[in-house]
Design a protein around this motif. Structure first.
Motif, PDB file in Angstrom:
ATOM      1  N   ARG A 241      74.603 112.501  77.512  1.00  0.00           N
ATOM      2  CA  ARG A 241      74.198 113.905  77.365  1.00  0.00           C
ATOM      3  C   ARG A 241      75.364 114.842  77.658  1.00  0.00           C
ATOM      4  O   ARG A 241      75.614 115.818  76.930  1.00  0.00           O
ATOM      5  CB  ARG A 241      73.030 114.202  78.304  1.00  0.00           C
ATOM      6  CG  ARG A 241      72.424 115.593  78.145  1.00  0.00           C
ATOM      7  CD  ARG A 241      71.378 115.844  79.216  1.00  0.00           C
ATOM      8  NE  ARG A 241      71.970 115.837  80.539  1.00  0.00           N
ATOM      9  CZ  ARG A 241      72.656 116.885  81.043  1.00  0.00           C
ATOM     10  NH1 ARG A 241      72.849 117.985  80.319  1.00  0.00           N
ATOM     11  NH2 ARG A 241      73.164 116.820  82.258  1.00  0.00           N
ATOM     12  N   ILE A 242      76.104 114.523  78.730  1.00  0.00           N
ATOM     13  CA  ILE A 242      77.246 115.373  79.096  1.00  0.00           C
ATOM     14  C   ILE A 242      78.310 115.346  78.006  1.00  0.00           C
ATOM     15  O   ILE A 242      78.882 116.377  77.602  1.00  0.00           O
ATOM     16  CB  ILE A 242      77.827 114.933  80.442  1.00  0.00           C
ATOM     17  CG1 ILE A 242      76.805 115.189  81.557  1.00  0.00           C
ATOM     18  CG2 ILE A 242      79.134 115.639  80.739  1.00  0.00           C
ATOM     19  CD1 ILE A 242      77.213 114.623  82.895  1.00  0.00           C
ATOM     20  N   LEU A 243      78.584 114.143  77.475  1.00  0.00           N
ATOM     21  CA  LEU A 243      79.598 114.028  76.416  1.00  0.00           C
ATOM     22  C   LEU A 243      79.149 114.762  75.153  1.00  0.00           C
ATOM     23  O   LEU A 243      79.941 115.421  74.471  1.00  0.00           O
ATOM     24  CB  LEU A 243      79.850 112.547  76.103  1.00  0.00           C
ATOM     25  CG  LEU A 243      80.574 111.743  77.203  1.00  0.00           C
ATOM     26  CD1 LEU A 243      80.710 110.278  76.795  1.00  0.00           C
ATOM     27  CD2 LEU A 243      81.965 112.324  77.476  1.00  0.00           C
ATOM     28  N   ALA A 244      77.835 114.641  74.858  1.00  0.00           N
ATOM     29  CA  ALA A 244      77.329 115.333  73.676  1.00  0.00           C
ATOM     30  C   ALA A 244      77.446 116.848  73.826  1.00  0.00           C
ATOM     31  O   ALA A 244      77.827 117.569  72.889  1.00  0.00           O
ATOM     32  CB  ALA A 244      75.880 114.930  73.431  1.00  0.00           C
ATOM     33  N   ASN A 245      77.137 117.324  75.022  1.00  0.00           N
ATOM     34  CA  ASN A 245      77.277 118.773  75.262  1.00  0.00           C
ATOM     35  C   ASN A 245      78.731 119.218  75.170  1.00  0.00           C
ATOM     36  O   ASN A 245      79.048 120.283  74.622  1.00  0.00           O
ATOM     37  CB  ASN A 245      76.709 119.126  76.650  1.00  0.00           C
ATOM     38  CG  ASN A 245      75.194 118.979  76.697  1.00  0.00           C
ATOM     39  OD1 ASN A 245      74.531 119.007  75.662  1.00  0.00           O
ATOM     40  ND2 ASN A 245      74.645 118.817  77.891  1.00  0.00           N
ATOM     41  N   ALA A 246      79.617 118.370  75.710  1.00  0.00           N
ATOM     42  CA  ALA A 246      81.048 118.716  75.653  1.00  0.00           C
ATOM     43  C   ALA A 246      81.546 118.717  74.211  1.00  0.00           C
ATOM     44  O   ALA A 246      82.326 119.588  73.792  1.00  0.00           O
ATOM     45  CB  ALA A 246      81.850 117.728  76.498  1.00  0.00           C
ATOM     46  N   PHE A 247      81.128 117.737  73.418  1.00  0.00           N
ATOM     47  CA  PHE A 247      81.543 117.688  72.018  1.00  0.00           C
ATOM     48  C   PHE A 247      81.020 118.888  71.242  1.00  0.00           C
ATOM     49  O   PHE A 247      81.716 119.473  70.404  1.00  0.00           O
ATOM     50  CB  PHE A 247      81.035 116.385  71.392  1.00  0.00           C
ATOM     51  CG  PHE A 247      81.394 116.248  69.952  1.00  0.00           C
ATOM     52  CD1 PHE A 247      82.687 115.884  69.560  1.00  0.00           C
ATOM     53  CD2 PHE A 247      80.457 116.499  68.949  1.00  0.00           C
ATOM     54  CE1 PHE A 247      83.006 115.764  68.216  1.00  0.00           C
ATOM     55  CE2 PHE A 247      80.785 116.381  67.612  1.00  0.00           C
ATOM     56  CZ  PHE A 247      82.061 116.007  67.234  1.00  0.00           C
ATOM     57  N   GLY A 248      79.814 119.287  71.537  1.00  0.00           N
ATOM     58  CA  GLY A 248      79.258 120.439  70.833  1.00  0.00           C
ATOM     59  C   GLY A 248      79.940 121.735  71.231  1.00  0.00           C
ATOM     60  O   GLY A 248      80.069 122.660  70.425  1.00  0.00           O
ATOM     61  N   ALA A 249      80.400 121.845  72.460  1.00  0.00           N
ATOM     62  CA  ALA A 249      81.057 123.078  72.918  1.00  0.00           C
ATOM     63  C   ALA A 249      82.464 123.221  72.335  1.00  0.00           C
ATOM     64  O   ALA A 249      82.880 124.315  71.959  1.00  0.00           O
ATOM     65  CB  ALA A 249      81.122 123.097  74.448  1.00  0.00           C
ATOM     66  N   ASP A 250      83.238 122.133  72.252  1.00  0.00           N
ATOM     67  CA  ASP A 250      84.617 122.211  71.745  1.00  0.00           C
ATOM     68  C   ASP A 250      84.989 120.854  71.177  1.00  0.00           C
ATOM     69  O   ASP A 250      85.544 119.998  71.873  1.00  0.00           O
ATOM     70  CB  ASP A 250      85.576 122.600  72.865  1.00  0.00           C
ATOM     71  CG  ASP A 250      86.963 122.973  72.334  1.00  0.00           C
ATOM     72  OD1 ASP A 250      87.273 122.593  71.195  1.00  0.00           O
ATOM     73  OD2 ASP A 250      87.699 123.624  73.075  1.00  0.00           O
ATOM     74  N   PRO A 251      84.739 120.607  69.932  1.00  0.00           N
ATOM     75  CA  PRO A 251      85.025 119.296  69.341  1.00  0.00           C
ATOM     76  C   PRO A 251      86.482 118.901  69.440  1.00  0.00           C
ATOM     77  O   PRO A 251      86.790 117.724  69.663  1.00  0.00           O
ATOM     78  CB  PRO A 251      84.586 119.462  67.887  1.00  0.00           C
ATOM     79  CG  PRO A 251      83.582 120.561  67.923  1.00  0.00           C
ATOM     80  CD  PRO A 251      84.059 121.512  68.978  1.00  0.00           C
ATOM     81  N   GLU A 252      87.400 119.876  69.299  1.00  0.00           N
ATOM     82  CA  GLU A 252      88.828 119.534  69.340  1.00  0.00           C
ATOM     83  C   GLU A 252      89.243 119.074  70.724  1.00  0.00           C
ATOM     84  O   GLU A 252      89.991 118.092  70.878  1.00  0.00           O
ATOM     85  CB  GLU A 252      89.669 120.751  68.914  1.00  0.00           C
ATOM     86  CG  GLU A 252      91.167 120.404  68.806  1.00  0.00           C
ATOM     87  CD  GLU A 252      91.996 121.584  68.295  1.00  0.00           C
ATOM     88  OE1 GLU A 252      93.203 121.443  68.284  1.00  0.00           O
ATOM     89  OE2 GLU A 252      91.379 122.598  67.903  1.00  0.00           O
TER      90      GLU A 252
END
Length: 295
Positions: A241-252
């Motif tokens: 969940r944390i990784l998914a949220n991080a990816f959604g916030a700033d994919p780069e």
């Protein structure tokens, strides 16, 4: 002295002798029956003076104290077939002198000893040979209860003789000499059998305890593994969940972070040599001095 005076003296002497012969003394240690031609005329149980008819009445004295009797050796066979030789010591007293005289006649204490010995012989054999009475019981403190049973049974029968059985004690309890070795070996065998039974029961109890402990261990370990898997699954879910949220916030930035993790993993475990073309996409962030991070 005249003839008349002599006759008076003789008559006075006869009266005096007759008066003395009509008296008897009852001691405090005895009881007395006064018999006339074999028939009981008086019963004296209290100490003091008594009166009788001279030349017709007979005074028969009985000991009022506690008397004792030792029985001959008696061989008994208890319930465990281990023969024993016992003898008893009995204390008794003459309780009813009328019944005593009627039952035993002129035999007195001698006949009473014979009769009482026969009674005790039968009662000792009956009590010590009864079902459930073993030689171990006879040789243990339980013998006090057995002696009381013997006394009670003997008292019932001795009452018909005018006797009161005060106490019965087993003095000696021995094994017949010819049976001693066989009895000893039987006792050893019985003790060994009891020891074997106790060890078997101990092993059975130990196995039950071990089985319970093993089952408890397995149940506890299974519960711990289950809880660990649940916690690990929840942690993986939280990580995703944390990784998914991080990816959604700033994919780069997420790509940059994963690249750094890949760089770190590639040089761990002593593998510090990496051979790849310089323009490989794995080295994308190696070429850029500063990655672009979303503000």
């Amino acid at each position: 002295m005249s003839m008349r005076s002599r006759i008076a003296v003789i008559i006075a002497a006869v009266i005096a002798v007759g008066g003395l012969m009509s008296l008897f003394i009852v001691d405090e240690r005895e009881k007395v029956l006064v018999l006339r031609f074999g028939q009981i005329k008086q019963v004296k149980t209290d100490p003091g003076l008594g009166f009788k008819i001279p030349w017709l009445d007979q005074v028969v004295r009985f000991d009022d104290r506690i008397l004792s009797l030792e029985t001959p050796v008696i061989e008994v066979t208890p319930a465990d077939d281990r023969r024993l030789e016992v003898d008893a010591f009995v204390m008794y007293r003459i309780a009813d002198i009328v019944k005593f005289r009627q039952a035993l006649g002129a035999g007195g204490e001698r006949e009473a000893s014979i009769q009482l010995n026969d009674i005790l012989d039968g009662q000792i054999r009956a009590v010590l040979g009864a079902d459930g009475v073993t030689s171990n019981a006879i040789l243990s403190p339980e013998r006090s209860r057995l002696m009381e049973l013997i006394r009670g049974e003997a008292q019932t029968r001795a009452k018909d003789l005018g006797l009161d059985v005060v106490d019965v004690r087993l003095r000696q309890t021995n094994l017949p000499e010819q049976n001693f070795d066989a009895t000893l070996q039987r006792m050893i065998a019985e003790r060994e059998r009891e020891a074997t039974d106790e060890r078997a029961r101990g092993r059975e109890a130990a196995q039950r305890v071990t089985a319970v402990a093993d089952r408890t261990h397995e149940e506890t370990l299974s519960a711990a593994k289950r809880d660990a898997l649940i916690i690990e699954g929840e942690a993986d879910a939280e990580r995703a969940r944390i990784l998914a949220n991080a990816f959604g916030a700033d994919p780069e930035f997420f790509d940059f972070y994963r690249s750094l993790a890949a760089y770190e993993a590639s040089i761990l475990g002593g593998n510090s040599t990496l051979v790849i073309p310089p323009d490989h996409e794995f080295l994308t962030y190696m070429k850029s001095a500063t990655p672009r991070v979303a503000e």
